[in-house]
Design a protein around this motif. Sequence first.
Motif, PDB file in Angstrom:
ATOM      1  N   ILE A  31       0.834  -1.203   0.000  1.00  0.00           N
ATOM      2  CA  ILE A  31       0.000   0.000   0.000  1.00  0.00           C
ATOM      3  C   ILE A  31       0.871   1.256   0.000  1.00  0.00           C
ATOM      4  O   ILE A  31       0.487   2.270  -0.559  1.00  0.00           O
ATOM      5  N   ARG A  32       2.059   1.155   0.609  1.00  0.00           N
ATOM      6  CA  ARG A  32       2.941   2.335   0.623  1.00  0.00           C
ATOM      7  C   ARG A  32       3.290   2.782  -0.794  1.00  0.00           C
ATOM      8  O   ARG A  32       3.310   3.972  -1.076  1.00  0.00           O
ATOM      9  N   LEU A  33       3.551   1.815  -1.667  1.00  0.00           N
ATOM     10  CA  LEU A  33       3.882   2.172  -3.048  1.00  0.00           C
ATOM     11  C   LEU A  33       2.676   2.776  -3.759  1.00  0.00           C
ATOM     12  O   LEU A  33       2.818   3.698  -4.552  1.00  0.00           O
ATOM     13  N   ALA A  34       1.495   2.270  -3.464  1.00  0.00           N
ATOM     14  CA  ALA A  34       0.280   2.845  -4.062  1.00  0.00           C
ATOM     15  C   ALA A  34       0.088   4.282  -3.586  1.00  0.00           C
ATOM     16  O   ALA A  34      -0.280   5.154  -4.372  1.00  0.00           O
ATOM     17  N   VAL A  35       0.366   4.542  -2.313  1.00  0.00           N
ATOM     18  CA  VAL A  35       0.269   5.908  -1.785  1.00  0.00           C
ATOM     19  C   VAL A  35       1.208   6.830  -2.562  1.00  0.00           C
ATOM     20  O   VAL A  35       0.834   7.948  -2.925  1.00  0.00           O
ATOM     21  N   GLU A  36       2.406   6.341  -2.819  1.00  0.00           N
ATOM     22  CA  GLU A  36       3.389   7.146  -3.561  1.00  0.00           C
ATOM     23  C   GLU A  36       2.988   7.377  -5.010  1.00  0.00           C
ATOM     24  O   GLU A  36       3.222   8.451  -5.555  1.00  0.00           O
ATOM     25  N   ASN A  37       2.398   6.359  -5.640  1.00  0.00           N
ATOM     26  CA  ASN A  37       2.202   6.383  -7.083  1.00  0.00           C
ATOM     27  C   ASN A  37       0.815   6.805  -7.570  1.00  0.00           C
ATOM     28  O   ASN A  37       0.681   7.195  -8.723  1.00  0.00           O
ATOM     29  N   ILE A  38      -0.175   6.698  -6.719  1.00  0.00           N
ATOM     30  CA  ILE A  38      -1.532   6.977  -7.196  1.00  0.00           C
ATOM     31  C   ILE A  38      -1.676   8.467  -7.532  1.00  0.00           C
ATOM     32  O   ILE A  38      -1.195   9.327  -6.801  1.00  0.00           O
ATOM     33  N   ASP A  39      -2.318   8.734  -8.647  1.00  0.00           N
ATOM     34  CA  ASP A  39      -2.547  10.120  -9.060  1.00  0.00           C
ATOM     35  C   ASP A  39      -4.025  10.469  -8.842  1.00  0.00           C
ATOM     36  O   ASP A  39      -4.806   9.644  -8.356  1.00  0.00           O
ATOM     37  N   GLU A  40      -4.392  11.680  -9.191  1.00  0.00           N
ATOM     38  CA  GLU A  40      -5.774  12.135  -8.970  1.00  0.00           C
ATOM     39  C   GLU A  40      -6.768  11.291  -9.762  1.00  0.00           C
ATOM     40  O   GLU A  40      -7.861  10.994  -9.278  1.00  0.00           O
ATOM     41  N   GLU A  41      -6.392  10.908 -10.959  1.00  0.00           N
ATOM     42  CA  GLU A  41      -7.279  10.050 -11.762  1.00  0.00           C
ATOM     43  C   GLU A  41      -7.524   8.718 -11.052  1.00  0.00           C
ATOM     44  O   GLU A  41      -8.646   8.214 -11.009  1.00  0.00           O
ATOM     45  N   GLY A  42      -6.473   8.147 -10.493  1.00  0.00           N
ATOM     46  CA  GLY A  42      -6.601   6.896  -9.746  1.00  0.00           C
ATOM     47  C   GLY A  42      -7.480   7.050  -8.522  1.00  0.00           C
ATOM     48  O   GLY A  42      -8.306   6.180  -8.226  1.00  0.00           O
ATOM     49  N   ILE A  43      -7.315   8.152  -7.804  1.00  0.00           N
ATOM     50  CA  ILE A  43      -8.157   8.427  -6.632  1.00  0.00           C
ATOM     51  C   ILE A  43      -9.623   8.514  -7.050  1.00  0.00           C
ATOM     52  O   ILE A  43     -10.504   7.941  -6.398  1.00  0.00           O
ATOM     53  N   GLN A  44      -9.881   9.211  -8.154  1.00  0.00           N
ATOM     54  CA  GLN A  44     -11.264   9.362  -8.618  1.00  0.00           C
ATOM     55  C   GLN A  44     -11.864   8.029  -9.062  1.00  0.00           C
ATOM     56  O   GLN A  44     -13.042   7.755  -8.782  1.00  0.00           O
ATOM     57  N   LYS A  45     -11.066   7.193  -9.716  1.00  0.00           N
ATOM     58  CA  LYS A  45     -11.541   5.867 -10.113  1.00  0.00           C
ATOM     59  C   LYS A  45     -11.866   5.033  -8.880  1.00  0.00           C
ATOM     60  O   LYS A  45     -12.896   4.363  -8.824  1.00  0.00           O
ATOM     61  N   LEU A  46     -10.981   5.079  -7.901  1.00  0.00           N
ATOM     62  CA  LEU A  46     -11.172   4.330  -6.666  1.00  0.00           C
ATOM     63  C   LEU A  46     -12.418   4.819  -5.935  1.00  0.00           C
ATOM     64  O   LEU A  46     -13.241   4.023  -5.469  1.00  0.00           O
ATOM     65  N   LYS A  47     -12.581   6.131  -5.870  1.00  0.00           N
ATOM     66  CA  LYS A  47     -13.751   6.723  -5.216  1.00  0.00           C
ATOM     67  C   LYS A  47     -15.036   6.257  -5.915  1.00  0.00           C
ATOM     68  O   LYS A  47     -16.018   5.891  -5.258  1.00  0.00           O
ATOM     69  N   SER A  48     -15.027   6.243  -7.230  1.00  0.00           N
ATOM     70  CA  SER A  48     -16.181   5.795  -8.000  1.00  0.00           C
ATOM     71  C   SER A  48     -16.503   4.326  -7.716  1.00  0.00           C
ATOM     72  O   SER A  48     -17.671   3.958  -7.533  1.00  0.00           O
ATOM     73  N   LEU A  49     -15.477   3.499  -7.649  1.00  0.00           N
ATOM     74  CA  LEU A  49     -15.691   2.076  -7.353  1.00  0.00           C
ATOM     75  C   LEU A  49     -16.260   1.878  -5.948  1.00  0.00           C
ATOM     76  O   LEU A  49     -17.148   1.046  -5.742  1.00  0.00           O
ATOM     77  N   VAL A  50     -15.758   2.635  -4.981  1.00  0.00           N
ATOM     78  CA  VAL A  50     -16.273   2.547  -3.607  1.00  0.00           C
ATOM     79  C   VAL A  50     -17.749   2.951  -3.577  1.00  0.00           C
ATOM     80  O   VAL A  50     -18.579   2.279  -2.947  1.00  0.00           O
ATOM     81  N   GLU A  51     -18.087   4.031  -4.271  1.00  0.00           N
ATOM     82  CA  GLU A  51     -19.480   4.494  -4.323  1.00  0.00           C
ATOM     83  C   GLU A  51     -20.379   3.479  -5.025  1.00  0.00           C
ATOM     84  O   GLU A  51     -21.483   3.185  -4.551  1.00  0.00           O
ATOM     85  N   GLN A  52     -19.910   2.941  -6.143  1.00  0.00           N
ATOM     86  CA  GLN A  52     -20.697   1.937  -6.859  1.00  0.00           C
ATOM     87  C   GLN A  52     -20.920   0.697  -6.005  1.00  0.00           C
ATOM     88  O   GLN A  52     -22.008   0.113  -6.010  1.00  0.00           O
ATOM     89  N   SER A  53     -19.890   0.303  -5.284  1.00  0.00           N
ATOM     90  CA  SER A  53     -19.997  -0.870  -4.416  1.00  0.00           C
ATOM     91  C   SER A  53     -21.048  -0.654  -3.331  1.00  0.00           C
ATOM     92  O   SER A  53     -21.811  -1.566  -2.997  1.00  0.00           O
ATOM     93  N   ALA A  54     -21.103   0.555  -2.800  1.00  0.00           N
ATOM     94  CA  ALA A  54     -22.096   0.861  -1.757  1.00  0.00           C
ATOM     95  C   ALA A  54     -23.516   0.779  -2.302  1.00  0.00           C
ATOM     96  O   ALA A  54     -24.451   0.456  -1.563  1.00  0.00           O
ATOM     97  N   GLN A  55     -23.686   1.056  -3.596  1.00  0.00           N
ATOM     98  CA  GLN A  55     -25.009   1.040  -4.216  1.00  0.00           C
ATOM     99  C   GLN A  55     -25.368  -0.312  -4.836  1.00  0.00           C
ATOM    100  O   GLN A  55     -26.522  -0.529  -5.214  1.00  0.00           O
TER     101      GLN A  55
END
Length: 124
Positions: free
Chosen positions: A1-25
């Motif tokens: 996870i440390r490497l993901a913290v270093e490497n994730i960009d804003e697009e990745g954060i937005q994709k992840l956020k979308s997946l979390v929201e979709q999963s909740a629904q």
Amino acid sequence: IRLAVENIDEEGIQKLKSLVEQSAQAKTATEIVKLNSDMHDLIIRYACNKKLKSILDLVKDVIYHDRNVSAYNLSRRKDIHAEHLEILKALEERNFEKAEKAMRAHIQNGLKYIIYEKSQNKKA
């Protein structure tokens, strides 16, 4: 996870956020497993760790089975969603320690749940 913290960009954060929201629904366990698998794959992709990916590929069938078991329990689904939100928050904040703690808790909680389920199935 440390490497993901270093490497994730804003697009990745937005994709992840979308997946979390979709999963909740999501309405079905099948949808939830697919979305949660996509979340995990995205984090692994941003970690850019070929060795980790190779190891996880070796046990992907076991992981997929365990995700299915967890997805059918409403209480565990709620816990998973809360855990994913914690991981997402830590990634957004670029907080290594918080991300590591959240990911470790997520893995340990999943393991505890699967062990519990298997012990219940042996009793049945």
